[in-house]
Design a protein around this motif. Structure first.
Motif, mmCIF file in Angstrom:
data_model
loop_
_atom_site.group_PDB
_atom_site.id
_atom_site.type_symbol
_atom_site.label_atom_id
_atom_site.label_comp_id
_atom_site.label_asym_id
_atom_site.label_seq_id
_atom_site.Cartn_x
_atom_site.Cartn_y
_atom_site.Cartn_z
ATOM 1 N N ILE A 105 53.193 -12.558 13.388
ATOM 2 C CA ILE A 105 54.639 -12.622 13.627
ATOM 3 C C ILE A 105 54.915 -13.149 15.037
ATOM 4 O O ILE A 105 55.800 -13.968 15.252
ATOM 5 C CB ILE A 105 55.294 -11.227 13.458
ATOM 6 N N ALA A 106 54.128 -12.670 15.991
ATOM 7 C CA ALA A 106 54.416 -12.985 17.397
ATOM 8 C C ALA A 106 53.811 -14.313 17.835
ATOM 9 O O ALA A 106 54.088 -14.791 18.935
ATOM 10 C CB ALA A 106 53.941 -11.850 18.291
ATOM 11 N N GLY A 107 52.966 -14.922 17.004
ATOM 12 C CA GLY A 107 52.389 -16.234 17.330
ATOM 13 C C GLY A 107 51.589 -16.191 18.623
ATOM 14 O O GLY A 107 50.810 -15.282 18.852
ATOM 15 N N ASP A 108 51.863 -17.173 19.484
ATOM 16 C CA ASP A 108 51.102 -17.300 20.731
ATOM 17 C C ASP A 108 51.279 -16.095 21.652
ATOM 18 O O ASP A 108 50.511 -15.906 22.589
ATOM 19 C CB ASP A 108 51.587 -18.528 21.519
ATOM 20 N N LEU A 109 52.313 -15.313 21.401
ATOM 21 C CA LEU A 109 52.600 -14.219 22.322
ATOM 22 C C LEU A 109 51.564 -13.090 22.220
ATOM 23 O O LEU A 109 51.407 -12.302 23.134
ATOM 24 C CB LEU A 109 54.007 -13.641 22.063
ATOM 25 N N VAL A 141 64.734 -6.556 25.826
ATOM 26 C CA VAL A 141 64.384 -7.715 25.014
ATOM 27 C C VAL A 141 65.578 -8.082 24.135
ATOM 28 O O VAL A 141 65.996 -7.288 23.294
ATOM 29 C CB VAL A 141 63.154 -7.427 24.129
ATOM 30 N N PRO A 142 66.157 -9.256 24.342
ATOM 31 C CA PRO A 142 67.284 -9.661 23.496
ATOM 32 C C PRO A 142 66.785 -9.991 22.091
ATOM 33 O O PRO A 142 65.787 -10.700 21.946
ATOM 34 C CB PRO A 142 67.807 -10.928 24.189
ATOM 35 N N VAL A 143 67.434 -9.444 21.087
ATOM 36 C CA VAL A 143 67.020 -9.706 19.705
ATOM 37 C C VAL A 143 68.237 -9.896 18.811
ATOM 38 O O VAL A 143 69.352 -9.551 19.169
ATOM 39 C CB VAL A 143 66.190 -8.536 19.106
ATOM 40 N N SER A 144 67.973 -10.447 17.636
ATOM 41 C CA SER A 144 68.978 -10.408 16.581
ATOM 42 C C SER A 144 68.285 -9.859 15.349
ATOM 43 O O SER A 144 67.368 -10.495 14.809
ATOM 44 C CB SER A 144 69.531 -11.795 16.285
ATOM 45 N N ALA A 145 68.712 -8.691 14.925
ATOM 46 C CA ALA A 145 68.122 -8.095 13.724
ATOM 47 C C ALA A 145 68.531 -8.903 12.505
ATOM 48 O O ALA A 145 67.915 -8.816 11.457
ATOM 49 C CB ALA A 145 68.582 -6.650 13.583
ATOM 50 N N MET A 146 69.588 -9.722 12.670
ATOM 51 C CA MET A 146 70.056 -10.513 11.547
ATOM 52 C C MET A 146 69.223 -11.786 11.384
ATOM 53 O O MET A 146 68.678 -12.044 10.331
ATOM 54 C CB MET A 146 71.527 -10.859 11.719
ATOM 55 N N THR A 147 69.104 -12.575 12.460
ATOM 56 C CA THR A 147 68.360 -13.835 12.329
ATOM 57 C C THR A 147 66.864 -13.642 12.598
ATOM 58 O O THR A 147 66.049 -14.493 12.265
ATOM 59 C CB THR A 147 68.874 -14.880 13.345
ATOM 60 N N GLY A 148 66.501 -12.538 13.224
ATOM 61 C CA GLY A 148 65.086 -12.295 13.524
ATOM 62 C C GLY A 148 64.684 -12.849 14.881
ATOM 63 O O GLY A 148 63.556 -12.650 15.341
ATOM 64 N N GLU A 149 65.604 -13.533 15.534
ATOM 65 C CA GLU A 149 65.284 -14.061 16.849
ATOM 66 C C GLU A 149 64.941 -12.918 17.806
ATOM 67 O O GLU A 149 65.608 -11.874 17.800
ATOM 68 C CB GLU A 149 66.486 -14.833 17.412
ATOM 69 N N GLY A 150 63.903 -13.118 18.571
ATOM 70 C CA GLY A 150 63.529 -12.104 19.549
ATOM 71 C C GLY A 150 62.620 -11.019 18.985
ATOM 72 O O GLY A 150 62.016 -10.271 19.746
ATOM 73 N N VAL A 151 62.508 -10.927 17.644
ATOM 74 C CA VAL A 151 61.637 -9.896 17.059
ATOM 75 C C VAL A 151 60.170 -10.127 17.462
ATOM 76 O O VAL A 151 59.475 -9.180 17.827
ATOM 77 C CB VAL A 151 61.825 -9.788 15.522
ATOM 78 N N PRO A 152 59.696 -11.398 17.445
ATOM 79 C CA PRO A 152 58.323 -11.635 17.924
ATOM 80 C C PRO A 152 58.149 -11.149 19.367
ATOM 81 O O PRO A 152 57.136 -10.532 19.699
ATOM 82 C CB PRO A 152 58.167 -13.157 17.844
ATOM 83 N N ASP A 153 59.135 -11.426 20.196
ATOM 84 C CA ASP A 153 59.048 -11.021 21.599
ATOM 85 C C ASP A 153 59.004 -9.508 21.719
ATOM 86 O O ASP A 153 58.242 -8.943 22.498
ATOM 87 C CB ASP A 153 60.242 -11.546 22.396
ATOM 88 N N LEU A 154 59.838 -8.856 20.914
ATOM 89 C CA LEU A 154 59.903 -7.396 20.957
ATOM 90 C C LEU A 154 58.547 -6.800 20.574
ATOM 91 O O LEU A 154 58.019 -5.919 21.256
ATOM 92 C CB LEU A 154 60.993 -6.896 20.010
ATOM 93 N N LEU A 155 57.965 -7.317 19.482
ATOM 94 C CA LEU A 155 56.662 -6.808 19.049
ATOM 95 C C LEU A 155 55.601 -7.089 20.098
ATOM 96 O O LEU A 155 54.750 -6.246 20.387
ATOM 97 C CB LEU A 155 56.258 -7.448 17.710
ATOM 98 N N ALA A 156 55.679 -8.277 20.697
ATOM 99 C CA ALA A 156 54.688 -8.648 21.707
ATOM 100 C C ALA A 156 54.790 -7.721 22.915
ATOM 101 O O ALA A 156 53.776 -7.268 23.455
ATOM 102 C CB ALA A 156 54.877 -10.104 22.130
ATOM 103 N N VAL A 157 56.002 -7.420 23.318
ATOM 104 C CA VAL A 157 56.192 -6.548 24.477
ATOM 105 C C VAL A 157 55.705 -5.132 24.168
ATOM 106 O O VAL A 157 55.006 -4.503 24.958
ATOM 107 C CB VAL A 157 57.682 -6.539 24.922
ATOM 108 N N MET A 158 56.035 -4.636 22.981
ATOM 109 C CA MET A 158 55.599 -3.287 22.586
ATOM 110 C C MET A 158 54.075 -3.214 22.574
ATOM 111 O O MET A 158 53.466 -2.273 23.057
ATOM 112 C CB MET A 158 56.049 -2.957 21.161
#
Ligand code: GDP
Length: 471
Positions: free
Chosen positions: A76-80, A214-231
């Motif tokens: 999900i997080a790709g390169d992150l 971490v800015p996210v959108s639960a609707m579009t999924g934007e930022g979810v990879p970043d959130l998981l990567a940070v966690m």
């Protein structure tokens, strides 16, 4: 026991001697925040992404929790997230969001969750339940990250195709972060008066700010990879030692829910945070009265949706290891309480285990006074949270119990001399009709709410009214 079970047992035993029993378990993640800020949507998005990425490999089903293994976090997080940089096995998300389940889920006097995501709607900012969640996180010393949600609604926010982390994104991130930081610092300032160190939030010195936003959108999924990567990154960096468990040892967990299940009777959904539970284990579970000593009849995990046809929703498994969510069917569970400890007896002295469960329950018990209000709550953890809030407000408690408001509670409340104490405060519970009737005749006031904050406020207002009337 079937032959298969016995074989599985033998296999496990045969290699256990050569295996290092110390393993790293999955950090347990809870999601908190104000109503409608997007907790459920965010969890759904994470779960949805995990299912899509995990189609090739099987994802283990859990009760009450969603496991996102490292390889899926990485897809999900790709390169992150480069899986080679990690040895924690992934993240386990508690499925029920909100601080209610958070306070219910205790472990050995602390919070069951190792990390939390505090969801804040960027348009709405910090609201009463955000503050309440912050307070709960502070008390339990749980590190957390702020997910600044609904960024898709921020005018001018631009999600480009090549990478979410680009110049536009960064300037927008700063804008959102700046807005939340102002509020956050104000709150941290207030909290530090009580000896709270901002450092507790994430013990992160090099993370630019003390609290990761971490800015996210639960609707579009934007930022979810970043959130998981940070966690994942912060867990690996700051929590690795706390995640070391003796994976083959007798399991330790917390009751999430007590449920009647067709064909199995009363069952408990538990989150196991240490060791292993097996299908033939003897267990001790915290009960309304004494600790319950019983034998596991079955360990049940949900079947993948595709496999549920005429079959039962559940699949029996021989054993599970922490961290995991699992349903336990066993006799005598009628008295089990949500939030109570569960311990496996295997290889241990039963008396010792019972004593440990008693000690944990005593630790949760609320101090009561000669006079005061009656408090009811649906779980042990919420009862404790309620008691803490009342202690802060200097409201004494005469009786505190788990369960719906019953006639007995009305009897106790009606004996108070002070009208301010002829009161029952019920958190997340119902009032039995007989109790309601009796309260009317006995002049007892019953307040119920699903937000501790509001319940205490309602009581304060009530006290004020009485005091004004007395003047
Ligand atoms: P909860 O009460 O915190 O669990 O909030 P929900 O997840 O139920 O969300 C509340 C409302 O906000 C629902 O109508 C969601 O569709 C909406 N919502 C949640 N996340 C987002 C988001 O990122 N963007 C937008 N535009 N709406 C969202």
């Amino acid at each position: 026991m079937s032959d298969t079970d016995t074989d599985a047992e033998t296999d496990t035993n045969s290699d256990s001697d050569s295996r290092d029993p110390t393993s790293l378990r999955t950090p347990i993640v809870a999601v908190l925040g104000h109503v409608d800020h997007g907790k459920t949507s965010l969890l759904d998005k994470i779960r949805g992404s995990a299912v899509i990425e995990g189609e090739a490999g099987a994802i283990t089903q859990h009760i009450g929790a969603t496991a996102v293994p490292l390889d899926i976090v990485s897809s999900i997080a790709g390169d992150l997230v480069d899986p080679d940089d990690f040895d924690l096995p992934g993240l386990l998300f508690i499925d029920t969001p909100g601080h209610h389940s958070f306070t219910t889920l205790r472990s050995r006097g602390g919070a069951l969750a190792d990390i939390a995501i505090l969801v804040v709607d960027v348009n709405d900012g910090f609201q009463p339940q955000t503050l309440e969640a912050l307070d709960i996180l502070r008390r339990s010393e749980t590190p957390f990250i702020v997910a600044a949600n609904k960024i898709d609604t921020v005018p001018g926010w631009d999600e480009t195709e090549d990478s979410p982390i680009n110049a536009t994104y960064e300037s927008q991130t700063d804008r959102v972060q700046g807005r939340l930081d102002e509020q956050l610092y104000e709150i941290i300032g207030n909290l530090s008066d009580e000896g709270f160190s901002a450092d507790l939030y994430w013990r992160v010195q090099n993370f630019q700010r003390n609290v990761g936003v971490v800015p996210v959108s639960a609707m579009t999924g934007e930022g979810v990879p970043d959130l998981l990567a940070v966690m994942m990154g912060l867990s690996q960096r700051y929590m690795k030692e706390e995640m070391e468990i003796d994976v083959t040892g007798p399991g330790v967990g917390t009751v999430l829910e007590v449920k009647e299940e067709k064909g199995f009777g009363k069952t408990v959904d538990i989150v196991l945070y240490d060791g292993t539970i097996k299908a033939d284990d003897k267990i001790v579970v915290g009960g309304q009265n004494d600790p319950i000593v019983t034998d596991v009849r079955a360990l049940l995990q949900p079947r993948p949706l595709a496999e549920i046809r005429t079959e039962s929703r559940f699949e029996k498994v021989d054993e599970v290891s922490a961290a995991a969510g699992i349903k336990v069917a066993a006799p005598e569970l009628g008295d089990a309480m949500a939030g109570a400890p569960v311990r496996v007896v295997r290889d241990r002295d039963l008396e010792d285990v019972v004593r440990e469960v008693e000690a944990e329950l005593a630790d949760i018990a609320v101090d009561t006074a000669e006079e005061g209000v009656v408090v009811k709550a649906d779980t042990l953890g919420s009862l404790e949270a309620m008691a803490d809030a009342l202690e802060d407000a200097e409201v004494p408690i005469v009786r505190a119990e788990v369960g719906d408001v019953a006639p007995r509670d009305v009897s106790v409340a009606s004996t108070a001399d002070d009208p301010k104490q002829q009161v029952i405060l019920g958190f997340n519970v119902d009032t039995l009709s007989e109790a309601q009737r009796r309260a009317e005749t006995d002049d007892v006031d019953i307040f119920t709410d699903e937000v501790i904050y509001q319940l205490v406020e309602e009581y304060d207002e009530y006290v004020e009214e009485i005091e004004q009337a007395q003047q």
